[in-house]
Design an enzyme around this catalytic site. Structure first.
Site, PDB file in Angstrom:
ATOM      1  N   ASP A  36      -2.377   2.278  -6.219  1.00  0.00           N
ATOM      2  CA  ASP A  36      -1.425   2.303  -5.066  1.00  0.00           C
ATOM      3  C   ASP A  36      -1.659   1.228  -4.357  1.00  0.00           C
ATOM      4  O   ASP A  36      -0.751   1.166  -3.061  1.00  0.00           O
ATOM      5  CB  ASP A  36      -1.653   3.708  -4.402  1.00  0.00           C
ATOM      6  CG  ASP A  36      -3.062   3.619  -3.862  1.00  0.00           C
ATOM      7  OD1 ASP A  36      -3.937   3.038  -4.206  1.00  0.00           O
ATOM      8  OD2 ASP A  36      -3.087   4.343  -2.724  1.00  0.00           O
ATOM      9  N   GLU A  37      -2.058  -0.198  -4.664  1.00  0.00           N
ATOM     10  CA  GLU A  37      -2.481  -1.317  -3.821  1.00  0.00           C
ATOM     11  C   GLU A  37      -2.384  -2.450  -4.686  1.00  0.00           C
ATOM     12  O   GLU A  37      -2.990  -2.646  -5.541  1.00  0.00           O
ATOM     13  CB  GLU A  37      -3.558  -0.895  -2.958  1.00  0.00           C
ATOM     14  CG  GLU A  37      -3.965  -1.675  -1.897  1.00  0.00           C
ATOM     15  CD  GLU A  37      -5.147  -1.669  -1.300  1.00  0.00           C
ATOM     16  OE1 GLU A  37      -5.602  -2.323  -0.242  1.00  0.00           O
ATOM     17  OE2 GLU A  37      -5.959  -0.632  -1.598  1.00  0.00           O
ATOM     18  N   ASP A  47       0.871  -1.233  -0.059  1.00  0.00           N
ATOM     19  CA  ASP A  47      -0.090  -0.045   0.018  1.00  0.00           C
ATOM     20  C   ASP A  47       0.985   0.986  -0.049  1.00  0.00           C
ATOM     21  O   ASP A  47       1.708   1.516   0.910  1.00  0.00           O
ATOM     22  CB  ASP A  47      -0.838  -0.025   1.255  1.00  0.00           C
ATOM     23  CG  ASP A  47      -1.811   1.042   1.122  1.00  0.00           C
ATOM     24  OD1 ASP A  47      -2.062   1.728   0.057  1.00  0.00           O
ATOM     25  OD2 ASP A  47      -2.522   1.295   2.339  1.00  0.00           O
TER      26      ASP A  47
END
Length: 466
Positions: free
Chosen positions: A105-106, A11
Site C-alpha cells: 500500500d505504499e 500511502d
C-alpha cells in the site's frame, strides 16, 4: 537539488481495513480491525473509525477488543489485498517507469522519469497528484494520501501531513519550513531508543537537531547513524527512486527504548515483525526459503538464528511459526533491545501446499478459533469444519457472503457483495453442506484501471473532483 517536487510518496489509507469496508457494504463507516483473531493476535490495520478509540497497528487483539469491543474483527485476505495493490501499482507505472514499492500500500514515484518529466513545476505536479488520487478512487473505491517534494524524505513526510485522503506538495525552497517544527521522530532512523537519546540531550525538533554540530551527533549516536541523521536534519536526501530492486533478502527490525523482558511481549513483537516482513516480501512478488531471527540482548550481543524450509513460502503463518520456534531456542534473560525478522533465499514463487496446515484454526468460539497471530488468513477447506471472521463463503441458496463469527456449533454469515446494499445475516450449522468457502469478489472498479484517465496522459487538463 531538484527544481520541481517531482518525487511522489503514495500511502493508501488504512489499506486492509479500507478494502474490507469497500468489500463489505455493511461495514462502511464502521470500526474495522484486521489482524489475528486469537487471544494473542496482533492488529495489522485498524480503520480510522477504530483509531478514534486508540486502536493502532501492532496492538494486541485483546487490548483492541477492550478499547473497541463493537468493532468488526476480521482475518486478513491477502489475495484480495494483492489484487487491489496491483491495480494501484498499474496506475503508478503510468506516471513513471520508476516506481519503488515499499509494501502493498505504499510506494515512491519519480515523475521526472515519466513522459512529462521535463516540464514539471509545482502546479503541474499538484494537478498530476490530484488526478492520481481520483483515478485510484475510481478504480478501487479507496482513498490515499500523497506527498510530493524534491526528495524522498520530504515526500514521505508530506504524505503524512494531511492524512487521511490528503495531498501535500512541498514547493522547492519551502523544505525547511516543513521540516523545522517536526519532532525528531519524524525522521527515518529515529526510533524510540534514538529518540530517547536525543530527548535527553535536549533535542526535540528537527530544527534543534539541524543546529547541532555533526560531531555532537556522532558522539551521541555513533559515526554512521550520527552522520546520516545530521544530513537528513539538514533536509539533504539524494536517495534515488529505485525500481525492481534485485534484493537478496527482505527483513524488518525494531529497537526498543526499554529492554523487553517478558517472553509473551517478545512473542507479540515478533508476530508483528513477521507481518511487516511478509508484507514487504509480497509487495516485491517474492517468496523465500530461509527464515531468519535477529536478536540483540541487553548487553548489545547480537544473535541470529535461521531455519531453511523445504521450499519457498510467503505464508505469514509459516514465517510466524518458524520465528517462534527460533525464538524459543534463545535465552532472553536480562532483556532484549532489538528484534528482527528476515527472509532470504528468495524466489519468484511459493510452495504453499507444503505448509497447508500451518494456520488451521481450531473449532470453537470466535475469539479462540484461530492461531494467535496478526495476519493469518485461516482459509478452511471442505471437510475441515472451521470458519474465520471475514472469510468469503458461498451458500447454495443465498449466494456469496462472508463469515461474521462462529462458535457453539454454528456459523453466522452476512450475504452481501461489493458495491451492493448491506445484506441479511443468517446462521447455519458449522457442517451445513450447502455452505462452502468462496473466493474474494473484486471491488467495484478493481481491474478496470484502464478505463480511467491517468495523470501523465494530460497533466494540464482539469482534474476530476475528489
Amino acid at each position: 537539488m531538484r527544481q520541481a517536487p517531482g518525487i511522489l510518496h503514495l500511502d493508501m489509507d488504512a489499506f486492509y481495513a479500507s478494502v474490507e469496508q469497500v468489500a463489505k457494504p455493511s461495514l462502511a463507516g464502521k470500526a474495522v480491525i484486521v489482524g489475528g483473531i486469537g487471544a494473542r493476535g496482533v492488529v495489522a490495520t485498524a480503520s480510522y473509525e477504530a483509531r478514534v478509540f486508540g486502536v493502532r497497528s501492532a496492538m494486541s487483539i485483546g487490548e483492541a477488543r477492550r478499547r473497541c469491543p463493537n468493532a468488526a474483527f476480521l482475518s486478513p485476505r491477502f489475495g484480495l489485498y494483492r489484487q487491489v495493490s496491483d491495480t494501484v501499482m498499474e496506475l503508478l507505472h503510468r506516471l513513471s517507469p520508476l516506481v519503488e514499492p515499499l509494501s502493498l500500500d505504499e510506494a515512491f514515484i519519480d515523475l521526472e522519469a515519466g513522459p512529462h518529466g521535463g516540464a514539471l513545476d509545482t502546479a503541474r505536479v499538484t494537478t498530476i497528484a490530484v488526478r492520481l488520487r481520483a483515478d485510484i478512487h475510481a478504480a478501487t473505491g479507496l482513498t490515499c494520501s500523497v506527498g510530493a517534494a524534491t526528495s524522498k524524505l520530504l515526500a514521505k513526510i508530506a504524505s503524512e501531513a494531511d492524512k487521511p485522503d490528503g495531498l501535500c506538495v512541498v514547493a522547492p525552497g519551502t523544505e525547511r519550513a516543513m521540516l523545522d517544527p517536526l519532532p525528531v521522530r519524524a525522521l527515518p532512523g529515529v526510533g524510540p531508543a534514538t529518540g530517547d537519546v536525543l530527548r535527553r540531550a535536549g533535542l526535540d525538533t528537527v530544527a534543534e537537531l539541524a543546529a547541532v554540530d555533526e560531531s555532537e551527533l556522532v558522539r551521541l549516536l555513533g559515526q554512521a547513524h550520527g552522520h546520516g541523521l545530521h544530513v537528513l536534519a539538514a533536509g539533504l536526501d539524494a536517495r534515488p527512486v529505485v525500481a525492481d530492486r534485485d534484493a537478496k533478502s527482505v527483513s524488518v527490525e525494531d529497537t526498543f527504548a526499554t529492554d523487553l523482558v517478558d517472553r509473551e511481549r517478545i512473542t507479540r513483537e515478533l508476530d508483528r515483525l513477521s507481518i511487516r516482513c511478509v508484507e514487504r516480501l509480497r509487495a516485491a512478488g517474492r517468496s523465500g526459503r530461509t527464515i531468519v531471527l535477529k536478536l540483540r540482548r541487553y548487553d548489545f550481543s547480537t544473535l541470529t538464528r535461521s531455519e531453511t524450509l523445504r521450499g519457498p513460502t510467503d505464508d505469514p503463518g509459516v514465517v510466524r511459526e518458524t520465528i517462534r520456534r527460533l525464538a524459543a531456542q534463545v535465552d532472553v534473560t536480562g532483556g532484549v533491545r532489538l528484534l528482527g525478522v528476515g527472509v532470504s533465499g528468495l524466489a519468484d514463487f511459493a510452495q504453499q501446499d507444503l505448509f497447508g496446515g500451518a494456520d488451521a484454526p481450531a473449532e470453537g468460539p470466535e475469539e479462540d478459533d484461530a492461531e494467535p497471530t496478526g495476519d493469518e488468513a485461516a482459509e478452511p477447506t471442505l471437510g475441515r469444519v472451521s470458519w474465520s471472521p471475514g472469510q468469503d463463503v458461498v451458500h447454495e441458496d443465498f449466494g456469496p457472503g462472508w463469515v461474521q463469527g462462529s462458535g457453539v456449533g454454528r456459523v453466522t454469515v452476512r450475504f452481501e457483495v461489493p458495491g451492493g446494499e448491506p445484506g441479511r445475516v443468517r446462521t447455519f450449522a458449522l457442517a451445513d453442506p450447502a455452505l462452502r468457502p468462496g473466493e474474494p469478489l473484486p471491488l467495484p472498479g478493481t481491474g478496470d484501471a484502464g478505463d480511467h484517465p491517468s495523470g501523465p496522459a494530460d497533466p494540464g487538463a482539469p482534474a476530476p473532483p475528489t
